[in-house]
Design a protein around this motif. Sequence first.
Motif, PDB file in Angstrom:
ATOM      1  N   GLU A 102      17.990  58.459  81.439  1.00  0.00           N
ATOM      2  CA  GLU A 102      18.448  59.155  79.841  1.00  0.00           C
ATOM      3  C   GLU A 102      17.378  59.616  78.877  1.00  0.00           C
ATOM      4  O   GLU A 102      15.990  58.996  79.337  1.00  0.00           O
ATOM      5  N   TYR A 103      16.748  60.629  78.940  1.00  0.00           N
ATOM      6  CA  TYR A 103      16.381  61.652  78.717  1.00  0.00           C
ATOM      7  C   TYR A 103      16.133  61.969  77.117  1.00  0.00           C
ATOM      8  O   TYR A 103      17.017  62.005  76.705  1.00  0.00           O
ATOM      9  N   ASN A 104      15.539  62.149  76.497  1.00  0.00           N
ATOM     10  CA  ASN A 104      15.166  63.112  74.968  1.00  0.00           C
ATOM     11  C   ASN A 104      14.490  63.866  75.979  1.00  0.00           C
ATOM     12  O   ASN A 104      12.881  63.812  75.802  1.00  0.00           O
ATOM     13  N   PHE A 105      14.608  65.525  76.383  1.00  0.00           N
ATOM     14  CA  PHE A 105      14.522  66.656  76.837  1.00  0.00           C
ATOM     15  C   PHE A 105      14.460  67.884  76.344  1.00  0.00           C
ATOM     16  O   PHE A 105      15.679  68.628  76.930  1.00  0.00           O
ATOM     17  N   PHE A 106      13.871  68.183  75.049  1.00  0.00           N
ATOM     18  CA  PHE A 106      14.652  69.236  74.584  1.00  0.00           C
ATOM     19  C   PHE A 106      15.808  69.117  74.266  1.00  0.00           C
ATOM     20  O   PHE A 106      16.902  69.969  73.981  1.00  0.00           O
ATOM     21  N   GLY A 107      15.829  68.109  73.708  1.00  0.00           N
ATOM     22  CA  GLY A 107      17.251  66.749  72.909  1.00  0.00           C
ATOM     23  C   GLY A 107      17.468  65.713  73.751  1.00  0.00           C
ATOM     24  O   GLY A 107      17.235  66.239  75.138  1.00  0.00           O
ATOM     25  N   PRO A 108      18.276  64.933  73.290  1.00  0.00           N
ATOM     26  CA  PRO A 108      19.036  63.679  73.838  1.00  0.00           C
ATOM     27  C   PRO A 108      20.186  64.586  75.781  1.00  0.00           C
ATOM     28  O   PRO A 108      20.620  65.217  75.118  1.00  0.00           O
ATOM     29  N   LYS A 109      19.767  64.094  76.073  1.00  0.00           N
ATOM     30  CA  LYS A 109      19.810  64.030  77.750  1.00  0.00           C
ATOM     31  C   LYS A 109      20.461  62.760  78.773  1.00  0.00           C
ATOM     32  O   LYS A 109      19.394  62.001  78.129  1.00  0.00           O
ATOM     33  N   VAL A 110      21.182  62.876  79.759  1.00  0.00           N
ATOM     34  CA  VAL A 110      21.600  62.558  80.614  1.00  0.00           C
ATOM     35  C   VAL A 110      21.420  62.795  82.275  1.00  0.00           C
ATOM     36  O   VAL A 110      21.964  64.416  81.789  1.00  0.00           O
ATOM     37  N   GLY A 111      20.506  62.127  82.709  1.00  0.00           N
ATOM     38  CA  GLY A 111      20.413  63.245  84.514  1.00  0.00           C
ATOM     39  C   GLY A 111      20.234  62.482  85.353  1.00  0.00           C
ATOM     40  O   GLY A 111      20.102  60.992  85.515  1.00  0.00           O
ATOM     41  N   PHE A 112      20.507  62.922  86.728  1.00  0.00           N
ATOM     42  CA  PHE A 112      20.285  62.274  88.112  1.00  0.00           C
ATOM     43  C   PHE A 112      19.124  62.893  88.707  1.00  0.00           C
ATOM     44  O   PHE A 112      19.105  64.758  87.966  1.00  0.00           O
TER      45      PHE A 112
END
Length: 284
Positions: A102-112
Amino acid sequence: MASLFKHSLVAVGLFGLTACANTSQVELANKDKAVAVISSIETGDTNAIAYINPINYKQHNLAVRDGLEGFGEVLALLPEGSAKADVKRAYQDGDYVFLHTEYNFFGPKVGFDVFRFEDGEIVEHWDNLAELASQPNPSGRTQLDGPTQVTDLDKTDENKAIIDNFIQTILIKGNMSKINQFIDNEDSAYIQHNSMIADGLSGLGKAMSDLAEAGRPMIYKQNHKILGEGNFVLAISEGVFMSTNVAYYDLFRLEDGKIVEHWDVIENIPPRSKWKNDNGKFGF
């Protein structure tokens, strides 16, 4: 934090990153190093950069330049104190580590994120990112909740083969008559974390039917990589979604030879003119 991190990249490169990494690499498994690198986006722990090869770091995020400098450039663009990187799942398959975050990376994101290691150092990176949904899916699940613990380590190769067969038979060839080889019929037998789809084959079938009726079928063209540890298997594929070329990252949990849970991230592949490196989205 981002500016400090960028300056540290330069300093570490100038004074010998490899020597800096020797002691910590003895203590950490590759999985832990990958988690440390991602977590450092939030914490600002500059020691984690020592786990990345300072000379040879190949980047497959097409919005980022190759090498440590490209990584530093992106971090420097982040508003101070805005970054979040909470790793929910971490798995290792040989020289590869894959994370679900779970990211907040220039906005909330989900990533692999996928990292490849050589001699204990990260030398290559792939990822897939999407906006974090603001609401649970129709079954009340989020893109990140659910089990995390690895089991059935002795079945890793078997489970990877099942997912490979599933991708080829069901998602690429579309032979839905064989779906029960992979997923049981009861809605409770298949837990879904896609933000738009309900549990079970009924939820999956409705979503696929709605897309087809709208003239925008979900198309899988090619699988590029299958990675797994025990009961968790990640499939990295390419295809077309909503009439756009995309990368599909699908994480599956298996029990007793069947798929029982699914998480995914779908990311658009930008046109070649917008790439900041020449490595492509896949290239495994």
